[in-house]
Design a protein around this motif. Structure first.
Motif, PDB file in Angstrom:
ATOM      1  N   GLN A 160      -4.836  84.823 102.893  1.00 54.28           N
ATOM      2  CA  GLN A 160      -5.282  86.027 102.165  1.00 54.28           C
ATOM      3  C   GLN A 160      -4.707  86.047 100.746  1.00 54.28           C
ATOM      4  N   ALA A 161      -3.443  85.647 100.603  1.00 54.59           N
ATOM      5  CA  ALA A 161      -2.833  85.596  99.268  1.00 54.59           C
ATOM      6  C   ALA A 161      -3.541  84.548  98.422  1.00 54.59           C
ATOM      7  N   ALA A 162      -3.791  83.380  99.007  1.00 53.49           N
ATOM      8  CA  ALA A 162      -4.490  82.318  98.282  1.00 53.49           C
ATOM      9  C   ALA A 162      -5.893  82.781  97.875  1.00 53.49           C
ATOM     10  N   GLN A 163      -6.561  83.521  98.755  1.00 55.33           N
ATOM     11  CA  GLN A 163      -7.887  84.061  98.432  1.00 55.33           C
ATOM     12  C   GLN A 163      -7.804  84.992  97.226  1.00 55.33           C
ATOM     13  N   LYS A 164      -6.781  85.828  97.174  1.00 57.74           N
ATOM     14  CA  LYS A 164      -6.619  86.752  96.047  1.00 57.74           C
ATOM     15  C   LYS A 164      -6.357  85.988  94.748  1.00 57.74           C
ATOM     16  N   TRP A 165      -5.575  84.895  94.833  1.00 63.89           N
ATOM     17  CA  TRP A 165      -5.329  84.083  93.637  1.00 63.89           C
ATOM     18  C   TRP A 165      -6.633  83.495  93.133  1.00 63.89           C
ATOM     19  N   LEU A 166      -7.433  82.950  94.051  1.00 62.84           N
ATOM     20  CA  LEU A 166      -8.693  82.299  93.668  1.00 62.84           C
ATOM     21  C   LEU A 166      -9.745  83.300  93.207  1.00 62.84           C
ATOM     22  N   ALA A 167      -9.676  84.515  93.732  1.00 67.84           N
ATOM     23  CA  ALA A 167     -10.638  85.549  93.354  1.00 67.84           C
ATOM     24  C   ALA A 167     -10.238  86.258  92.065  1.00 67.84           C
ATOM     25  N   LYS A 185       6.207  80.544  92.604  1.00 66.48           N
ATOM     26  CA  LYS A 185       5.054  79.904  93.236  1.00 66.48           C
ATOM     27  C   LYS A 185       4.170  79.225  92.188  1.00 66.48           C
ATOM     28  N   ILE A 186       4.059  79.826  91.017  1.00 67.19           N
ATOM     29  CA  ILE A 186       3.314  79.182  89.928  1.00 67.19           C
ATOM     30  C   ILE A 186       4.002  77.876  89.545  1.00 67.19           C
ATOM     31  N   SER A 187       5.316  77.905  89.487  1.00 67.59           N
ATOM     32  CA  SER A 187       6.077  76.688  89.167  1.00 67.59           C
ATOM     33  C   SER A 187       5.815  75.593  90.201  1.00 67.59           C
ATOM     34  N   ALA A 188       5.830  75.958  91.472  1.00 69.68           N
ATOM     35  CA  ALA A 188       5.568  74.982  92.540  1.00 69.68           C
ATOM     36  C   ALA A 188       4.131  74.451  92.446  1.00 69.68           C
ATOM     37  N   LEU A 189       3.178  75.345  92.179  1.00 69.43           N
ATOM     38  CA  LEU A 189       1.784  74.920  92.023  1.00 69.43           C
ATOM     39  C   LEU A 189       1.638  73.945  90.861  1.00 69.43           C
ATOM     40  N   ALA A 190       2.258  74.267  89.741  1.00 69.81           N
ATOM     41  CA  ALA A 190       2.146  73.422  88.550  1.00 69.81           C
ATOM     42  C   ALA A 190       2.692  72.020  88.830  1.00 69.81           C
ATOM     43  N   LYS A 191       3.827  71.949  89.482  1.00 71.39           N
ATOM     44  CA  LYS A 191       4.397  70.631  89.808  1.00 71.39           C
ATOM     45  C   LYS A 191       3.477  69.880  90.752  1.00 71.39           C
ATOM     46  N   TRP A 192       2.986  70.554  91.778  1.00 75.58           N
ATOM     47  CA  TRP A 192       2.110  69.909  92.754  1.00 75.58           C
ATOM     48  C   TRP A 192       0.818  69.414  92.113  1.00 75.58           C
ATOM     49  N   LEU A 193       0.246  70.232  91.233  1.00 74.43           N
ATOM     50  CA  LEU A 193      -1.033  69.897  90.611  1.00 74.43           C
ATOM     51  C   LEU A 193      -0.876  69.054  89.348  1.00 74.43           C
ATOM     52  N   ASP A 194       0.376  68.808  88.949  1.00 77.40           N
ATOM     53  CA  ASP A 194       0.687  68.013  87.764  1.00 77.40           C
ATOM     54  C   ASP A 194       0.044  68.591  86.510  1.00 77.40           C
ATOM     55  N   VAL A 195       0.271  69.900  86.326  1.00 81.95           N
ATOM     56  CA  VAL A 195      -0.186  70.580  85.116  1.00 81.95           C
ATOM     57  C   VAL A 195       1.013  71.311  84.514  1.00 81.95           C
ATOM     58  N   SER A 196       0.894  71.664  83.264  1.00 80.14           N
ATOM     59  CA  SER A 196       1.936  72.417  82.584  1.00 80.14           C
ATOM     60  C   SER A 196       2.054  73.804  83.221  1.00 80.14           C
ATOM     61  N   GLU A 197       3.283  74.206  83.483  1.00 84.63           N
ATOM     62  CA  GLU A 197       3.504  75.534  84.067  1.00 84.63           C
ATOM     63  C   GLU A 197       3.007  76.627  83.124  1.00 84.63           C
ATOM     64  N   LYS A 198       3.258  76.469  81.823  1.00 76.46           N
ATOM     65  CA  LYS A 198       2.796  77.480  80.861  1.00 76.46           C
ATOM     66  C   LYS A 198       1.273  77.537  80.804  1.00 76.46           C
ATOM     67  N   TRP A 199       0.641  76.363  80.928  1.00 76.58           N
ATOM     68  CA  TRP A 199      -0.826  76.373  80.920  1.00 76.58           C
ATOM     69  C   TRP A 199      -1.347  77.098  82.153  1.00 76.58           C
ATOM     70  N   LEU A 200      -0.794  76.787  83.311  1.00 72.16           N
ATOM     71  CA  LEU A 200      -1.272  77.421  84.540  1.00 72.16           C
ATOM     72  C   LEU A 200      -1.021  78.922  84.500  1.00 72.16           C
ATOM     73  N   ARG A 201       0.137  79.312  84.039  1.00 71.13           N
ATOM     74  CA  ARG A 201       0.501  80.730  84.049  1.00 71.13           C
ATOM     75  C   ARG A 201      -0.172  81.532  82.940  1.00 71.13           C
ATOM     76  N   PHE A 202      -0.161  80.967  81.707  1.00 72.39           N
ATOM     77  CA  PHE A 202      -0.626  81.744  80.553  1.00 72.39           C
ATOM     78  C   PHE A 202      -1.811  81.137  79.799  1.00 72.39           C
ATOM     79  N   GLY A 203      -2.153  79.887  80.097  1.00 74.45           N
ATOM     80  CA  GLY A 203      -3.204  79.216  79.338  1.00 74.45           C
ATOM     81  C   GLY A 203      -2.693  78.603  78.049  1.00 74.45           C
ATOM     82  N   ILE A 204      -1.359  78.469  77.918  1.00 75.23           N
ATOM     83  CA  ILE A 204      -0.735  77.936  76.710  1.00 75.23           C
ATOM     84  C   ILE A 204      -0.417  76.454  76.920  1.00 75.23           C
ATOM     85  N   THR A 205      -0.808  75.652  75.952  1.00 81.46           N
ATOM     86  CA  THR A 205      -0.529  74.225  76.025  1.00 81.46           C
ATOM     87  C   THR A 205       0.495  73.873  74.958  1.00 81.46           C
ATOM     88  N   ASP A 206       1.761  74.094  75.246  1.00 86.54           N
ATOM     89  CA  ASP A 206       2.784  73.716  74.269  1.00 86.54           C
ATOM     90  C   ASP A 206       3.922  72.923  74.902  1.00 86.54           C
TER      91      ASP A 206
END
Length: 138
Positions: free
Chosen positions: A45-52, A61-82
């Protein structure tokens, strides 16, 4: 508290990262199951809310997702690529240049491919290009 727009923008980035990530994730329950493997249990249900885009995960959890998905944590969280990506790939990234003869030949071969094969190549290039969107170049 995040606004609904921020949550929806996070959801778009999460979906993009999942689409191009290490495993094909198509449902909230698959996302929750994979996330549980990271040691940060979440419900489907939590994952559904994130996706919706109706809720966003906590920063840890964002930090863990970013590491798992190999993306910048700031990009995932805020859309910032720095953030500069941790050194894991060759530094052979070059500035834009005139295409070489081999690159022109490759383009010509692509143009002659059936549409379905061209789409496969385009999808592959899209997956690799996420790297330039979520990490600042050194």
């Amino acid at each position: 508290m995040r606004s609904m727009d921020e949550k929806q923008e996070f959801a778009k980035r999460l979906k993009k990262a999942l689409k191009l990530g290490p495993k094909k994730i198509e449902t909230p329950s698959e996302l929750a199951a994979q996330f549980d493997l990271l040691g940060k249990p979440v419900t489907a249900q939590a994952a559904q809310k994130w996706l919706a885009g109706t809720a966003a995960p906590t920063p840890d959890k964002i930090s863990a997702l970013a590491k798992w998905l190999d993306v910048s944590e700031k990009w995932l969280r805020f859309g910032i690529t720095d953030e500069i990506r941790p050194q894991r790939r060759p530094a052979a990234m070059r500035e834009p240049h005139q295409p070489s003869a081999a690159e022109w030949a490759f383009l010509e071969r692509m143009r002659r491919m059936p549409e379905t094969r061209r789409k496969l190549v385009e999808d592959l290039v899209e997956q690799f290009s996420l790297d330039t969107e979520v990490w600042k170049r050194p």
